[in-house]
Each structure stands twice: as C-alpha cells, then as structure tokens.
Design a protein around this motif. Structure first.
Motif, PDB file in Angstrom:
ATOM      1  N   PHE A  21       0.960  -1.192   0.087  1.00 29.48           N
ATOM      2  CA  PHE A  21       0.022  -0.035  -0.146  1.00 29.48           C
ATOM      3  C   PHE A  21       1.060   1.177   0.027  1.00 29.48           C
ATOM      4  O   PHE A  21       1.553   1.390   1.119  1.00 29.48           O
ATOM      5  CB  PHE A  21      -0.966  -0.032   1.108  1.00 29.48           C
ATOM      6  CG  PHE A  21      -2.003  -1.097   1.441  1.00 29.48           C
ATOM      7  CD1 PHE A  21      -3.241  -1.172   0.330  1.00 29.48           C
ATOM      8  CD2 PHE A  21      -1.559  -2.244   2.166  1.00 29.48           C
ATOM      9  CE1 PHE A  21      -3.994  -2.174   0.381  1.00 29.48           C
ATOM     10  CE2 PHE A  21      -2.680  -3.226   2.204  1.00 29.48           C
ATOM     11  CZ  PHE A  21      -3.663  -3.260   1.263  1.00 29.48           C
TER      12      PHE A  21
ATOM     13  N   SER B  50       0.125  -8.265  10.682  1.00 27.08           N
ATOM     14  CA  SER B  50       1.169  -8.901  10.199  1.00 27.08           C
ATOM     15  C   SER B  50       0.705  -9.175   8.671  1.00 27.08           C
ATOM     16  O   SER B  50       1.629  -9.802   7.917  1.00 27.08           O
ATOM     17  CB  SER B  50       1.507 -10.471  10.742  1.00 27.08           C
ATOM     18  OG  SER B  50       0.182 -11.078  11.197  1.00 27.08           O
ATOM     19  N   GLY B  51      -0.582  -8.794   8.251  1.00 28.67           N
ATOM     20  CA  GLY B  51      -0.657  -9.088   6.858  1.00 28.67           C
ATOM     21  C   GLY B  51      -1.683 -10.275   6.696  1.00 28.67           C
ATOM     22  O   GLY B  51      -2.182 -10.622   5.331  1.00 28.67           O
ATOM     23  N   LYS B  52      -2.292 -10.714   7.555  1.00 21.90           N
ATOM     24  CA  LYS B  52      -3.350 -11.683   7.439  1.00 21.90           C
ATOM     25  C   LYS B  52      -4.467 -11.363   6.413  1.00 21.90           C
ATOM     26  O   LYS B  52      -4.898 -12.327   5.687  1.00 21.90           O
ATOM     27  CB  LYS B  52      -3.593 -12.426   8.981  1.00 21.90           C
ATOM     28  CG  LYS B  52      -2.468 -12.761   9.710  1.00 21.90           C
ATOM     29  CD  LYS B  52      -3.220 -13.262  11.101  1.00 21.90           C
ATOM     30  CE  LYS B  52      -3.897 -12.282  11.948  1.00 21.90           C
ATOM     31  NZ  LYS B  52      -3.093 -10.974  12.360  1.00 21.90           N
TER      32      LYS B  52
ATOM     33  N   THR C  96      -5.022  -8.931   4.523  1.00 24.10           N
ATOM     34  CA  THR C  96      -4.483  -8.617   3.308  1.00 24.10           C
ATOM     35  C   THR C  96      -4.313 -10.029   2.333  1.00 24.10           C
ATOM     36  O   THR C  96      -4.653 -10.177   1.109  1.00 24.10           O
ATOM     37  CB  THR C  96      -3.242  -7.799   3.148  1.00 24.10           C
ATOM     38  OG1 THR C  96      -3.495  -6.495   4.107  1.00 24.10           O
ATOM     39  CG2 THR C  96      -2.767  -7.422   1.833  1.00 24.10           C
TER      40      THR C  96
ATOM     41  N   PRO D 121       0.317 -12.060  14.884  1.00 26.67           N
ATOM     42  CA  PRO D 121      -0.226 -10.799  15.454  1.00 26.67           C
ATOM     43  C   PRO D 121      -0.707  -9.596  14.600  1.00 26.67           C
ATOM     44  O   PRO D 121      -0.835  -9.950  13.302  1.00 26.67           O
ATOM     45  CB  PRO D 121       1.206 -10.120  15.638  1.00 26.67           C
ATOM     46  CG  PRO D 121       2.404 -10.806  15.204  1.00 26.67           C
ATOM     47  CD  PRO D 121       1.636 -12.176  14.519  1.00 26.67           C
ATOM     48  N   SER D 122      -1.531  -8.969  15.103  1.00 27.08           N
ATOM     49  CA  SER D 122      -2.068  -7.802  14.301  1.00 27.08           C
ATOM     50  C   SER D 122      -1.270  -7.250  13.559  1.00 27.08           C
ATOM     51  O   SER D 122      -0.105  -6.676  13.955  1.00 27.08           O
ATOM     52  CB  SER D 122      -2.742  -6.765  15.364  1.00 27.08           C
ATOM     53  OG  SER D 122      -3.628  -5.843  14.944  1.00 27.08           O
TER      54      SER D 122
ATOM     55  N   VAL E 144       3.270  -4.813   2.489  1.00 20.71           N
ATOM     56  CA  VAL E 144       2.653  -5.425   3.639  1.00 20.71           C
ATOM     57  C   VAL E 144       2.804  -7.143   3.584  1.00 20.71           C
ATOM     58  O   VAL E 144       2.811  -8.002   4.557  1.00 20.71           O
ATOM     59  CB  VAL E 144       1.177  -5.247   3.745  1.00 20.71           C
ATOM     60  CG1 VAL E 144       0.154  -6.018   4.493  1.00 20.71           C
ATOM     61  CG2 VAL E 144       0.980  -3.676   4.229  1.00 20.71           C
TER      62      VAL E 144
HETATM   63  P1  ADP Z   1      -3.808  -8.326   9.854  1.00 18.26           P
HETATM   64  O1  ADP Z   1      -5.124  -8.666   9.560  1.00 18.26           O
HETATM   65  O2  ADP Z   1      -2.770  -9.385   9.948  1.00 18.26           O
HETATM   66  O3  ADP Z   1      -4.213  -7.632  11.190  1.00 18.26           O
HETATM   67  P2  ADP Z   1      -3.736  -6.354   7.755  1.00 18.26           P
HETATM   68  O4  ADP Z   1      -3.582  -7.137   6.500  1.00 18.26           O
HETATM   69  O5  ADP Z   1      -5.295  -6.079   8.145  1.00 18.26           O
HETATM   70  O6  ADP Z   1      -3.121  -7.358   8.906  1.00 18.26           O
HETATM   71  O7  ADP Z   1      -2.710  -5.258   7.642  1.00 18.26           O
HETATM   72  C1  ADP Z   1      -1.301  -5.323   7.743  1.00 18.26           C
HETATM   73  C2  ADP Z   1      -0.916  -3.817   7.018  1.00 18.26           C
HETATM   74  O8  ADP Z   1      -1.307  -3.283   6.011  1.00 18.26           O
HETATM   75  C3  ADP Z   1      -1.182  -2.936   8.276  1.00 18.26           C
HETATM   76  O9  ADP Z   1       0.005  -2.213   8.514  1.00 18.26           O
HETATM   77  C4  ADP Z   1      -2.318  -2.057   7.702  1.00 18.26           C
HETATM   78  O10 ADP Z   1      -2.297  -0.801   7.997  1.00 18.26           O
HETATM   79  C5  ADP Z   1      -2.000  -2.213   6.183  1.00 18.26           C
HETATM   80  N1  ADP Z   1      -3.173  -2.076   5.390  1.00 18.26           N
HETATM   81  C6  ADP Z   1      -4.218  -2.965   5.341  1.00 18.26           C
HETATM   82  N2  ADP Z   1      -5.074  -2.566   4.532  1.00 18.26           N
HETATM   83  C7  ADP Z   1      -4.935  -1.390   3.894  1.00 18.26           C
HETATM   84  C8  ADP Z   1      -5.118  -0.387   3.239  1.00 18.26           C
HETATM   85  N3  ADP Z   1      -6.425  -0.694   2.379  1.00 18.26           N
HETATM   86  N4  ADP Z   1      -4.602   0.840   2.803  1.00 18.26           N
HETATM   87  C9  ADP Z   1      -3.435   1.071   3.398  1.00 18.26           C
HETATM   88  N5  ADP Z   1      -2.959   0.039   4.327  1.00 18.26           N
HETATM   89  C10 ADP Z   1      -3.414  -0.864   4.587  1.00 18.26           C
END
Ligand code: ADP
Ligand code: MG
Length: 254
Positions: free
Chosen positions: A25, A52-54, A56, A49-50, A30
């Motif tokens: 992003f 970590s990209g799960k 995504t 952990p929160s 990520v």
């Molecule tokens: P998890 O599900 O493991 O908690 P995420 O996949 O939600 O992790 O997020 C991983 C990283 O990607 C985080 O730093 C989050 O801020 C970033 N992120 C997720 N979605 C977006 C988005 N739509 N735009 C920008 N950053 C994003």
C-alpha cells in the motif's frame, strides 16, 4: 464440481497456489513474498500478530486487493491475471468477515437468497429452497423471517455464513469471523465452521481462536511482518514451534 466452475481442477494441482505474493500500500510493503499451497478439502488456519498481513493475504486470494507481485492461482485460474473474469472466480470463493454486513431491511432468508438471485444463478424459488436448507444447516431454520436487528451476533454471523454458502462456493475464507462476538456466541459459530470442515470444504481461516486452530486445522500458518514465518501441523506449531517469533507469539496468546 458444478458446471459453472470456470476451469476444471487437475487432481494433482493444489486448490490454491500462492507464489512470491507481494502486496504494497504505497510505500508500505505488507506482504513480502508469500508462498503457500492449499489442497482441496484442506483446512488452513492463519495466525499471527495484528498488522502482520493476514487479512491482506486473504483478500489477495480473491483479488479484493490488487496484487503487487507474484501470483495467486485458484483452481488453475490465475487470479493475478488482469484479463480473467474475476467475478466468476469469486463466485466459487465464499468470504466471511468479522462484521456480518447483512442487509438490515431484509429478513435472514432474503439475505441468503440475494446472491444467487442477483447473479441469476437461481430462480427465486430455487434460491429460497437452498436458503431454507442452509439456514437449517447453520441451526437457524426458525429465524428465516427474522430481521438482522432481532438476531444475536452469533446468529447474524451464522446467517452471513449461510449467505456465503448460498453461492455454492468450493472455497471458504474466514477473516476473524468470531472476533466481534460476545464470548458466549463464539462456540456456535465455530461449530458451523467445524461442520463445514468435516464436510470437506476447502477453508482458509484467519483466527485468534487457538483452540479451534489446534482442533480443526490440517495445517497452521504463522504470519508475522508480511512473511510466513512457519507452517506445520497444529501439533507441530503449538507443540514444538521452531521459530522464536512463533514461540513468542504463542506465549502471549496461549
Ligand atoms: P492483519 O489482518 O494481520 O491484522 P492486515 O492485513 O489488516 O493485517 O494489515 C497489514 C498492514 O497493511 C497494516 O499495516 C495495515 O495498516 C496495512 N493495510 C491494510 N489494508 C490497507 C489499506 N487498504 N490501505 C493501506 N494500508 C493497509
Ligand atoms: Mg486482519
């Protein structure tokens, strides 16, 4: 296999094959190169952990996120190829989120019927018959005509699962499906997942429920910082994790 499946699956090919998957992003990388293969009928739990990209990772599997690099192949269908009809692939992949996003003005059964009717996969009568069966499967036969506002969180999430199943998916993705629920409702939703797993559904389950992962997963993937740090059987990951990051995480959550 249904006749509308976009491509036939060769038995030797994994159901989902992820190679070198990267997702950024802006400047924020990520996912930093994920390699994962998931076989048909396998139940894979993704923990970590929160941040970590799960989520995504899960969203890249049906291209809810555009992929920055690498490839995602589902049923021999290259999801990363911009030219493919992604909607046809998505129709075979059900997804359930933390928040149920049911239509509040529609009853439970109307929510479940909507997808098949809107995509013209079924007549209203066929969709209703399927919805009746699915609501029964998730233990909500008697709630068919209830509006979401009158349902508990666990019931709403079970309707959301029935809604995803109504499209007759052969892969189900769950992203923390129980995280927003009061503790006493977690069990009823996990039971639906357990039943699905027993029925042979291919499932990728992002979860904080370590007990569930331990009991139901064929394989557990531990993610941190955009990498798959470690994967293995539940016995291996929970019983004798190899990596310090995994041990550290499990020490915190168990
Ligand atoms: P998890 O599900 O493991 O908690 P995420 O996949 O939600 O992790 O997020 C991983 C990283 O990607 C985080 O730093 C989050 O801020 C970033 N992120 C997720 N979605 C977006 C988005 N739509 N735009 C920008 N950053 C994003
Ligand atoms: Mg997440």
């Amino acid at each position: 296999m249904t006749e509308s499946n976009p491509t036939p699956t060769a038995t030797t090919e994994p159901k989902i094959r992820v190679r070198g998957l990267k997702k950024s992003f802006g400047d924020n990388e990520v996912l930093k190169g994920i390699d994962v293969e998931i076989q048909s009928g396998e139940v894979v739990c993704v923990i970590g952990p929160s941040g970590s990209g799960k989520s995504t990772f899960l969203r890249c599997l049906n291209r809810l996120e555009d992929i920055t690099g690498g490839s995602v192949v589902v049923d021999n269908f290259d999801v990363s190829d911009k030219k493919i009809d992604i909607d046809r692939v998505r129709q075979h992949i059900g997804m359930v989120f933390q928040h149920f996003n049911l239509f509040p003005h529609m009853t439970a059964i109307e929510n479940v019927m909507l997808g098949p009717v809107q995509t013209k996969r079924a007549t209203k009568e066929e969709a209703r018959a399927t919805a009746v069966r699915l609501l029964d499967q998730v233990g909500l036969a008697e709630k068919a005509d209830a509006k979401p506002a009158s349902l508990s969180g666990g019931q709403k999430q079970r309707v959301a699962i029935a809604r995803a199943l109504a499209m007759n998916p052969d892969i189900m993705l769950f992203d923390e499906a129980t995280s927003a629920l009061d503790p006493e409702m977690v069990g009823e939703v996990l039971q639906v997942l357990r039943d699905l797993a027993k029925g042979g559904m291919t499932m990728v389950v992002v979860t904080h429920e370590m007990g569930f992962a331990r009991e139901v997963a064929d394989r557990v993937i531990f993610m941190a910082d955009g990498y798959v740090v470690e994967e293995g059987t539940p016995e291996q990951i929970f019983g004798s994790p190899r990596e310090a990051r995994t041990q550290d995480f499990l020490n915190k959550v168990l």
